[in-house]
Scaffold this motif. Structure first.
Motif, short mmCIF file in Angstrom:
data_model
loop_
_atom_site.label_atom_id
_atom_site.label_comp_id
_atom_site.label_asym_id
_atom_site.label_seq_id
_atom_site.Cartn_x
_atom_site.Cartn_y
_atom_site.Cartn_z
N GLY A 103 0.79 -1.20 0.00
CA GLY A 103 0.00 0.00 0.00
C GLY A 103 0.84 1.27 0.00
N ARG A 104 0.58 2.10 -0.98
CA ARG A 104 1.17 3.43 -1.06
C ARG A 104 0.04 4.40 -1.36
NH1 ARG A 104 5.45 1.15 -5.31
NH2 ARG A 104 6.92 0.11 -3.90
N ILE A 105 0.30 5.68 -1.20
CA ILE A 105 -0.70 6.67 -1.58
C ILE A 105 -0.53 6.96 -3.06
CG2 ILE A 105 -1.49 9.04 -1.28
CD1 ILE A 105 -0.70 8.86 1.64
N GLY A 106 -1.53 6.55 -3.84
CA GLY A 106 -1.46 6.78 -5.28
C GLY A 106 -1.86 8.18 -5.66
N ARG A 107 -2.86 8.72 -4.95
CA ARG A 107 -3.34 10.07 -5.24
C ARG A 107 -4.22 10.53 -4.09
NH1 ARG A 107 -6.62 11.87 -10.79
NH2 ARG A 107 -6.74 14.10 -10.32
N ILE A 108 -4.21 11.82 -3.85
CA ILE A 108 -5.14 12.43 -2.89
C ILE A 108 -6.08 13.34 -3.66
CG2 ILE A 108 -5.40 13.93 -0.88
CD1 ILE A 108 -2.73 12.94 0.13
N ILE A 109 -7.38 13.06 -3.56
CA ILE A 109 -8.40 13.79 -4.31
C ILE A 109 -9.14 14.74 -3.36
CG2 ILE A 109 -10.49 13.57 -5.70
CD1 ILE A 109 -9.53 10.69 -6.37
N ASP A 110 -9.12 16.02 -3.65
CA ASP A 110 -9.90 16.99 -2.88
C ASP A 110 -11.35 16.94 -3.36
OD1 ASP A 110 -7.77 18.08 -1.34
OD2 ASP A 110 -7.11 19.21 -3.11
N VAL A 111 -12.27 16.80 -2.41
CA VAL A 111 -13.70 16.76 -2.75
C VAL A 111 -14.30 18.08 -2.27
CG1 VAL A 111 -15.86 15.48 -2.60
CG2 VAL A 111 -13.68 14.27 -2.40
N ASP A 112 -14.36 19.04 -3.17
CA ASP A 112 -14.80 20.39 -2.80
C ASP A 112 -16.28 20.62 -3.11
OD1 ASP A 112 -14.45 20.20 -5.48
OD2 ASP A 112 -13.32 22.07 -5.73
N LEU A 113 -17.09 19.60 -2.85
CA LEU A 113 -18.53 19.69 -3.11
C LEU A 113 -19.25 20.12 -1.84
CD1 LEU A 113 -19.04 16.34 -5.07
CD2 LEU A 113 -18.59 18.62 -6.00
N PRO A 114 -20.25 21.00 -1.96
CA PRO A 114 -21.02 21.41 -0.77
C PRO A 114 -21.85 20.24 -0.23
CG PRO A 114 -22.06 22.24 -2.77
CD PRO A 114 -20.75 21.65 -3.19
N ARG A 115 -22.09 20.26 1.06
CA ARG A 115 -22.94 19.25 1.68
C ARG A 115 -24.31 19.85 1.98
NH1 ARG A 115 -17.79 18.32 4.28
NH2 ARG A 115 -17.00 16.22 3.86
N PRO A 116 -25.39 19.04 1.94
CA PRO A 116 -25.42 17.60 1.59
C PRO A 116 -25.17 17.39 0.10
CG PRO A 116 -27.65 18.44 1.87
CD PRO A 116 -26.73 19.55 2.28
N ARG A 117 -24.53 16.27 -0.22
CA ARG A 117 -24.13 15.98 -1.59
C ARG A 117 -25.16 15.11 -2.29
NH1 ARG A 117 -17.79 15.00 0.15
NH2 ARG A 117 -17.34 17.24 0.46
N ASP A 118 -25.36 15.40 -3.56
CA ASP A 118 -26.32 14.67 -4.37
C ASP A 118 -25.57 13.66 -5.24
OD1 ASP A 118 -28.23 13.73 -6.10
OD2 ASP A 118 -28.68 15.68 -7.02
N PRO A 119 -25.70 12.37 -4.95
CA PRO A 119 -24.97 11.34 -5.70
C PRO A 119 -25.32 11.28 -7.19
CG PRO A 119 -25.76 10.46 -3.63
CD PRO A 119 -26.43 11.79 -3.81
N THR A 120 -26.43 11.94 -7.57
CA THR A 120 -26.81 11.93 -8.98
C THR A 120 -26.32 13.17 -9.73
OG1 THR A 120 -28.95 13.05 -8.60
CG2 THR A 120 -28.90 10.64 -8.39
N SER A 121 -25.70 14.10 -9.03
CA SER A 121 -25.26 15.34 -9.67
C SER A 121 -24.05 15.09 -10.56
CB SER A 121 -24.92 16.40 -8.62
OG SER A 121 -23.72 16.06 -7.94
N GLU A 122 -23.87 15.96 -11.52
CA GLU A 122 -22.76 15.84 -12.46
C GLU A 122 -21.42 15.95 -11.74
OE1 GLU A 122 -21.04 18.13 -16.46
OE2 GLU A 122 -23.11 18.46 -15.78
N ALA A 123 -21.35 16.87 -10.78
CA ALA A 123 -20.09 17.07 -10.04
C ALA A 123 -19.73 15.84 -9.21
CB ALA A 123 -20.19 18.30 -9.15
N PHE A 124 -20.73 15.23 -8.59
CA PHE A 124 -20.51 14.03 -7.79
C PHE A 124 -19.99 12.90 -8.68
CE2 PHE A 124 -21.42 10.19 -5.48
CZ PHE A 124 -21.35 10.53 -4.12
N VAL A 125 -20.68 12.70 -9.79
CA VAL A 125 -20.29 11.63 -10.72
C VAL A 125 -18.88 11.87 -11.26
CG1 VAL A 125 -20.81 10.54 -12.94
CG2 VAL A 125 -22.67 11.10 -11.34
N HIS A 126 -18.52 13.14 -11.46
CA HIS A 126 -17.18 13.49 -11.93
C HIS A 126 -16.12 13.04 -10.93
CE1 HIS A 126 -13.89 15.69 -13.75
NE2 HIS A 126 -13.69 16.33 -12.61
N HIS A 127 -16.36 13.29 -9.63
CA HIS A 127 -15.41 12.88 -8.60
C HIS A 127 -15.31 11.36 -8.50
CE1 HIS A 127 -15.52 17.10 -7.36
NE2 HIS A 127 -14.46 16.86 -6.64
N VAL A 128 -16.44 10.69 -8.67
CA VAL A 128 -16.43 9.22 -8.68
C VAL A 128 -15.56 8.72 -9.82
CG1 VAL A 128 -17.82 7.14 -9.09
CG2 VAL A 128 -18.66 8.93 -7.54
#
Length: 254
Positions: A212-237
């Motif tokens: 195990g190594r750290i491959g990447r750290i992803i900043d999730v700068d989405l406001p809460r509560p988050r909508d799993p169906t939103s374009e921004a959410f899907v982009h982070h996924v």
């Protein structure tokens, strides 16, 4: 509280051979931050969490809390595992009180704190129930309430919702965020679910397959509560998924 994972490696001896589970992992977590460790099974994320908790020694490197090297378990750190670990012979209220009693707190005070947390996690009316009388989601609520009873500055969670059905898991994720917003502990949360990580985290630490190594750290700068169906959410996924599938050699070293 500031957590610093400093150049941590972990090697296990298995049947006369050495197995490298973690390889030079470094990570900083600030007070009040919610960080998810994301990776496939066997990538060392649970091992890293146990080292942070002081339950497992590192083979190299170490853990610093507020600039001081961690030796053993830190009193301001609490761990929640996938198995809730409730005492079957204790009621909901007594389970929540347990850590407070172990610290020598007076009965009246610990009862007051436990009763308030029962309300907070939505279990009013179940104070005298035993674990076998509760659903899986309710038992996990008790486990989280017990973890919060001591007002930890660092909350470590090892796939706490992994055994729950999808609907209960979604409800518990929202409940955890509500409690985190109220208590503002730093949280390090282990998961292998990309959607869960994007829903919960301020930052996602994507770990490579073993070692195990750290491959990447992803900043999730989405406001809460988050909508799993939103374009921004899907982009982070999508970003997290692409990182998990990127060959190790192409990922930035930790």
């Amino acid at each position: 509280m500031h957590l610093s994972v400093s150049d941590v490696s972990k090697t296990y001896d298995q049947r006369g051979s050495h197995v490298l589970a973690l390889d030079h992992v470094s990570l900083d977590v600030a007070f009040g931050e919610f960080v998810c460790l994301l990776g496939d099974s066997g990538c060392g994320k649970s091992t890293l969490l146990q080292i942070i908790a002081g339950l497992e020694p590192a083979s190299q490197g170490g853990i610093l809390i507020d600039g001081r090297e961690l030796v053993g378990c830190h009193p301001d750190t609490t761990v929640v595992f996938q198995e809730h670990g409730l005492f079957p012979w204790m009621t909901v209220l007594r389970n929540i009180e347990f850590n407070l009693k172990a610290r020598g707190m007076a009965a009246a005070k610990r009862h007051e704190i436990a009763a308030r947390l029962v309300e907070t996690v939505g279990l009013a009316g179940f104070e005298k129930k035993y674990p076998h009388e509760l659903s899986g989601g309710m038992r996990q609520r008790v486990g989280i309430a017990r973890a919060l009873a001591t007002s930890p500055k660092l909350l470590l969670m090892d796939e706490p919702f992994g055994a729950l059905d999808a609907q209960t898991r979604s409800a518990m994720q929202a409940e955890l965020l509500r409690l985190w917003a109220a208590h503002r502990s730093a949280v390090v949360f282990v998961t292998h679910s990309i959607e869960e990580a994007v829903f919960l985290a301020d930052r996602i630490v994507v770990m490579t397959p073993r070692p195990g190594r750290i491959g990447r750290i992803i900043d999730v700068d989405l406001p809460r509560p988050r909508d799993p169906t939103s374009e921004a959410f899907v982009h982070h996924v999508k970003i997290a998924l692409e990182t998990l599938h990127t060959p190790r050699a192409l990922l930035a070293p930790s």
